[in-house]
Design a protein around this motif. Sequence first.
Motif, short mmCIF file in Angstrom:
data_model
loop_
_atom_site.label_atom_id
_atom_site.label_comp_id
_atom_site.label_asym_id
_atom_site.label_seq_id
_atom_site.Cartn_x
_atom_site.Cartn_y
_atom_site.Cartn_z
N TYR A 311 0.78 -1.20 -0.10
CA TYR A 311 0.07 -0.08 0.01
C TYR A 311 0.99 1.13 -0.04
O TYR A 311 1.98 1.45 0.51
CB TYR A 311 -1.09 0.06 1.20
CG TYR A 311 -0.25 0.05 2.60
CD1 TYR A 311 -0.12 -0.88 3.22
CD2 TYR A 311 -0.28 1.48 3.23
CE1 TYR A 311 0.58 -0.97 4.56
CE2 TYR A 311 0.51 1.26 4.58
CZ TYR A 311 0.54 0.17 5.40
OH TYR A 311 1.44 0.36 6.51
N GLY A 312 0.36 2.21 -0.81
CA GLY A 312 0.81 3.84 -0.53
C GLY A 312 0.49 4.25 0.73
O GLY A 312 -0.61 3.93 1.25
N ALA A 313 1.42 5.05 1.44
CA ALA A 313 1.01 5.67 2.80
C ALA A 313 1.42 7.41 2.60
O ALA A 313 2.59 7.55 1.95
CB ALA A 313 2.16 5.14 3.66
N ALA A 314 0.41 7.98 2.83
CA ALA A 314 0.52 9.49 2.66
C ALA A 314 0.84 9.89 1.48
O ALA A 314 1.63 11.06 1.71
CB ALA A 314 1.14 10.10 4.10
N ASP A 315 0.56 9.20 0.48
CA ASP A 315 1.07 9.68 -1.04
C ASP A 315 2.41 9.96 -0.92
O ASP A 315 2.93 10.73 -1.55
CB ASP A 315 0.27 10.86 -1.44
CG ASP A 315 -1.26 10.40 -2.01
OD1 ASP A 315 -1.62 9.18 -1.50
OD2 ASP A 315 -1.96 11.17 -2.40
N LYS A 316 3.18 9.10 -0.12
CA LYS A 316 4.68 9.66 -0.16
C LYS A 316 5.67 8.14 -0.29
O LYS A 316 6.74 8.21 -0.83
CB LYS A 316 4.87 10.12 1.11
CG LYS A 316 6.29 10.95 1.48
CD LYS A 316 6.28 12.12 0.62
CE LYS A 316 7.37 12.89 0.52
NZ LYS A 316 7.45 14.24 -0.30
N VAL A 317 5.32 7.19 0.31
CA VAL A 317 6.24 5.99 0.44
C VAL A 317 5.30 4.93 0.14
O VAL A 317 4.01 4.74 0.32
CB VAL A 317 6.65 5.78 2.00
CG1 VAL A 317 7.85 6.97 2.15
CG2 VAL A 317 5.76 5.81 3.00
N CYS A 318 5.95 3.81 -0.08
CA CYS A 318 5.42 2.51 -0.30
C CYS A 318 5.67 1.53 1.07
O CYS A 318 6.62 1.31 1.61
CB CYS A 318 5.90 1.58 -1.40
SG CYS A 318 5.91 2.29 -3.16
N CYS A 319 4.64 0.71 1.31
CA CYS A 319 4.51 -0.19 2.65
C CYS A 319 4.02 -1.39 2.47
O CYS A 319 3.37 -1.62 1.27
CB CYS A 319 3.93 0.60 3.62
SG CYS A 319 4.46 2.21 4.17
N ALA A 320 4.08 -2.62 3.20
CA ALA A 320 3.53 -3.75 3.17
C ALA A 320 2.94 -4.05 4.64
O ALA A 320 3.45 -3.61 5.62
CB ALA A 320 4.74 -4.65 2.79
N ALA A 321 1.91 -4.72 4.55
CA ALA A 321 1.41 -5.32 5.84
C ALA A 321 1.00 -6.96 5.68
O ALA A 321 0.61 -7.13 4.30
CB ALA A 321 0.53 -4.43 6.35
N SER A 322 0.81 -7.66 6.42
CA SER A 322 0.23 -9.01 6.08
C SER A 322 -0.70 -9.49 7.30
O SER A 322 -0.85 -8.94 8.36
CB SER A 322 1.59 -9.83 6.13
OG SER A 322 2.23 -9.87 7.31
N ILE A 323 -1.15 -10.75 7.18
CA ILE A 323 -2.19 -11.36 7.91
C ILE A 323 -2.07 -12.79 7.33
O ILE A 323 -2.06 -13.13 6.11
CB ILE A 323 -3.41 -10.68 7.82
CG1 ILE A 323 -4.42 -10.79 8.99
CG2 ILE A 323 -4.24 -10.78 6.51
CD1 ILE A 323 -4.34 -10.37 10.20
#
Length: 338
Positions: A311-323
């Motif tokens: 996902y993109g965060a705050a239109d500034k960086v790329c991130c990831a999260a899992s489950i």
Amino acid sequence: MLIATGKIWESAMKLRRYAGNPILRCRGDEWESVAVFNCAAIQKDDGIHVLYRAVGDYVHYASRLGYAVFDRNLNLLERSQEPIFSPDIGFWEMSTEDPRLVEIEGGVYMTYVITPTPSAPGAVRRRLGIPKPQCAAPRTAIARVPRFWEFERLGIITPYNAEERNVVLFPKKIGEKYAVIHRPSNWIGPNFPVDRPSIWFAWLDSLPGMMHGHKVIMKPEQLWEAKKIGAGPPPIETDMGWLLIYHGVNSDNIYRAGAALLDLEEPWRVIARTSEPILEPEEDYEREGDVPNVVFPEGAVVMDDKLVVFYGAADKVCCAASISLSKFVYHLLREERI
Ligand code: BMA
């Protein structure tokens, strides 16, 4: 008892951020020096291939796409020095934004947003005193991706009168036809079955093709998604239905993520839907950026039972999260929260 059950729901349904977030930050002083965000992802040949939206200056705010490869543990293996995909004026592209990747019948395809009149987001314009330009409607196009550095443009697939940013293809035909989820943001009001931008289904006879047989899948329901909703990554097939991760925006323009399970054969039928967000801006890199308080999922890969969302965060960086995918679907079906 109430708290314990809530905790079970939280641990099964709230995405857990990757410890190394953000996975990509802007760099250099050219095409990706201002922001890199909203990343598509696909797993192939044991690498996770990521395409992301990259911006190099606030005045034009024209987006290109960058490319990175990660291993299964999200270690960065490779990152392109040059943009991998840039606007082509021959296709009336001034900005190419928000890619989504999907594999259909062994071929990789990308949907992407074409903005004829790009402009920095309102928050940035107000900060830097850039006037609001006259904006033509964004539309969504499709490209075949034979290799991640090669693209064959197939053209716009959204209806001519629709403003469309969030279009995802199903990874396989449903019955005999290709299918899409889209979000025509101007299809609202007395002539339409919805009063706020909603998530729609449509058929596509070919790739590319004209969308037809539009049906509303879901409308904003909760306060956290009251202003509009839109698809995130392409739907993920599970035994229990298509898992759709989507974003919802509230009246304060906070972008959060939710999830729904759609019927496998009639995907316009919603089997289950989270009433609470599964990811919301909490970390500094999600709360502060060019557009504060945004999480914007666009990519997902499943490795064994692990669902990793990009996902993109705050239109500034790329991130990831899992489950865990199986636990997630189990609890989504039951919404065990009381
Ligand atoms: C949407 C798109 C996205 C962006 C989001 C939040 O309309 O422009 O690219 O991440 O807004 O600003």
